[in-house]
Write a protein that holds these residues in place. Structure first.
Motif, PDB file in Angstrom:
ATOM      1  N   ASN A 217      25.791  25.735  37.596  1.00 16.26           N
ATOM      2  CA  ASN A 217      26.004  23.948  37.600  1.00 16.26           C
ATOM      3  C   ASN A 217      27.478  23.767  37.346  1.00 16.26           C
ATOM      4  OD1 ASN A 217      23.336  23.393  38.135  1.00 16.26           O
ATOM      5  ND2 ASN A 217      22.567  23.605  35.858  1.00 16.26           N
ATOM      6  N   ARG A 242      23.444  22.335  45.780  1.00 14.59           N
ATOM      7  CA  ARG A 242      23.481  21.980  44.348  1.00 14.59           C
ATOM      8  C   ARG A 242      23.369  20.256  44.264  1.00 14.59           C
ATOM      9  NH1 ARG A 242      28.139  23.989  40.889  1.00 14.59           N
ATOM     10  NH2 ARG A 242      28.919  22.301  41.861  1.00 14.59           N
ATOM     11  N   PHE A 248      20.974  22.708  39.415  1.00 13.83           N
ATOM     12  CA  PHE A 248      19.947  23.871  39.518  1.00 13.83           C
ATOM     13  C   PHE A 248      19.377  23.955  38.146  1.00 13.83           C
ATOM     14  CE2 PHE A 248      23.276  25.695  42.652  1.00 13.83           C
ATOM     15  CZ  PHE A 248      22.435  25.463  43.634  1.00 13.83           C
ATOM     16  N   TYR A 249      18.051  24.369  38.193  1.00 11.34           N
ATOM     17  CA  TYR A 249      17.376  24.733  36.852  1.00 11.34           C
ATOM     18  C   TYR A 249      17.079  26.054  36.604  1.00 11.34           C
ATOM     19  CZ  TYR A 249      13.216  24.076  39.504  1.00 11.34           C
ATOM     20  OH  TYR A 249      12.008  24.336  40.293  1.00 11.34           O
ATOM     21  N   LYS A 250      17.413  26.832  37.792  1.00 11.75           N
ATOM     22  CA  LYS A 250      17.090  28.559  37.522  1.00 11.75           C
ATOM     23  C   LYS A 250      18.219  28.958  38.630  1.00 11.75           C
ATOM     24  CE  LYS A 250      12.848  28.777  40.256  1.00 11.75           C
ATOM     25  NZ  LYS A 250      11.410  29.234  40.322  1.00 11.75           N
ATOM     26  N   GLN A 253      17.129  29.346  42.687  1.00  9.77           N
ATOM     27  CA  GLN A 253      17.162  28.290  43.632  1.00  9.77           C
ATOM     28  C   GLN A 253      18.463  28.436  44.257  1.00  9.77           C
ATOM     29  OE1 GLN A 253      16.925  25.172  40.192  1.00  9.77           O
ATOM     30  NE2 GLN A 253      15.834  23.943  41.938  1.00  9.77           N
ATOM     31  N   VAL A 254      19.530  29.423  43.987  1.00 10.19           N
ATOM     32  CA  VAL A 254      20.623  29.481  44.864  1.00 10.19           C
ATOM     33  C   VAL A 254      20.349  30.290  46.249  1.00 10.19           C
ATOM     34  CG1 VAL A 254      22.867  30.875  44.853  1.00 10.19           C
ATOM     35  CG2 VAL A 254      22.126  29.484  42.887  1.00 10.19           C
ATOM     36  N   THR A 257      19.523  28.297  49.656  1.00  7.92           N
ATOM     37  CA  THR A 257      20.771  27.752  50.424  1.00  7.92           C
ATOM     38  C   THR A 257      20.685  28.150  51.758  1.00  7.92           C
ATOM     39  OG1 THR A 257      22.163  27.684  48.246  1.00  7.92           O
ATOM     40  CG2 THR A 257      23.272  27.520  50.516  1.00  7.92           C
TER      41      THR A 257
END
Length: 344
Positions: A217, A242, A248-250, A253-254, A257
């Motif tokens: 983040n 982002r 992001f909270y975890k 999630q990246v 993309t």
């Protein structure tokens, strides 16, 4: 039966007159062009003789425009093409001959070899962008290099090899020195790994990127591009994704993309860290439709459902009320829930 058929073929007096009138009109329109053709007049004898003369010159091959002008203009529009022998001339290109490395010689030395200035600029631009001649035969790939120039220069090409490097079957260049072993993947003659690797025996201009611990983040594009397999474009996409999410909270999630391969994400995942996430929250009671649908997890269908729910039932009392929307399913709700908040 015959009465039925005759009923279909029977016409009234007006219908017969109408059919005859249409047939007469069609006939007039068909033959009228033959009587009203425009007069083209008599042909011009001078222009006719000039045209015949041009045809004879073209057939005999003595047309000067075809021999010089047209051919030269065509080649002058080709970037990087040597046009000094254009126009059908057999005059050889003059130039000094000496041993040279095409990866290192200067512009003046290229021109001494008899290469045109335009083609020289093309070669230097190719090398400046990371290109490299690995074999003497690679000169054949130069667009605009004449075959006779290639045959003339080929015996004098001497390409220096990088010490301690050899190409393997897998397309990697491996360093086999005692102290270092480096594997660098080749990508169309351009190496993304361009940092210097200095050892006791030689200087190695390519190395594999080493991953650094990245707070997902807080990292900017430069931080992301330091990770293995992440270039400038992917780094920009991750940062943009982002920002649209609101953080992001975890770390998983990246992987969502756009354009990020799963294999690349597995490589960088050990380097990703996440401290206490500071997310940008959306108040579902006050956010406009544009703000809602701009979020990657909400989109326009759910945004429209939220707006309609507020119009019919008033404000939400809790985020869980979103499950009452027809467009919502539990999986979508769990993904977007950390970004949503209810304010009076």
């Amino acid at each position: 039966m015959w009465e039925t058929i005759r009923g279909y073929l029977t016409f009234t007096r007006k219908e017969r007159f109408g059919v005859l009138f249409l047939l007469l009109l069609i006939s007039i329109l068909f033959v009228a062009p033959y009587f009203f053709r425009p007069s083209v007049g008599e042909p011009d004898p001078v222009a006719y003789e000039k045209m015949k003369k041009g045809i004879r010159e073209f057939d005999s091959g003595t047309d000067s425009s075809r021999k010089a002008g047209t051919y030269d203009r065509y080649h002058e529009n080709k970037p990087g093409m040597d046009t000094r022998n254009s126009g059908g001339s057999d005059r050889p290109v003059t130039g000094a001959l000496f041993s040279f490395d095409p990866n290192t010689i200067t512009e003046a030395e290229w021109q001494r070899l008899g290469i045109s200035e335009r083609l020289t600029q093309t070669i230097l631009h190719y090398i400046e962008k990371g290109g490299r001649f690995r074999r003497a035969e690679d000169l054949r790939k130069l667009y605009g290099l004449r075959p006779d120039d290639y045959e003339r220069l080929l015996p004098f090409v001497c390409i220096a090899r990088i010490p301690g490097n050899r190409q393997t079957r897998s397309g990697f260049y491996s360093n086999t020195s005692e102290n270092q072993q480096v594997a660098v993947k080749k990508t169309d003659s351009v190496y993304r790994q361009n940092a210097l690797k200095i050892t006791a025996n030689a200087v190695y201009p390519y190395r594999v990127k080493k991953g650094t611990i990245t707070e997902i983040n807080m990292a900017d594009s430069a931080d992301w591009s330091r990770l293995p397999g992440i270039g400038e474009k992917l780094a920009s996409r991750i940062v943009h994704f982002r920002d649209r999410l609101g953080g992001f909270y975890k770390a998983d999630q990246v992987a969502e993309t756009f354009g990020l391969p799963d294999s690349t994400f597995k490589k960088i995942k050990p380097f990703l860290t996440l401290n206490k996430p500071a997310l940008q929250l959306i108040d579902i009671n006050n956010a406009s439709k544009e703000i809602l649908q701009a979020h990657p997890y909400i989109r326009w269908q759910i945004a429209q459902g939220i707006i309609e729910y507020r119009r019919q039932h008033g404000n939400f009392q809790s985020v869980d009320e979103l499950l009452q929307l027809a467009q919502m399913d539990p999986q979508k709700f769990e993904k977007m829930r950390p970004y949503l908040v209810v304010k009076p």
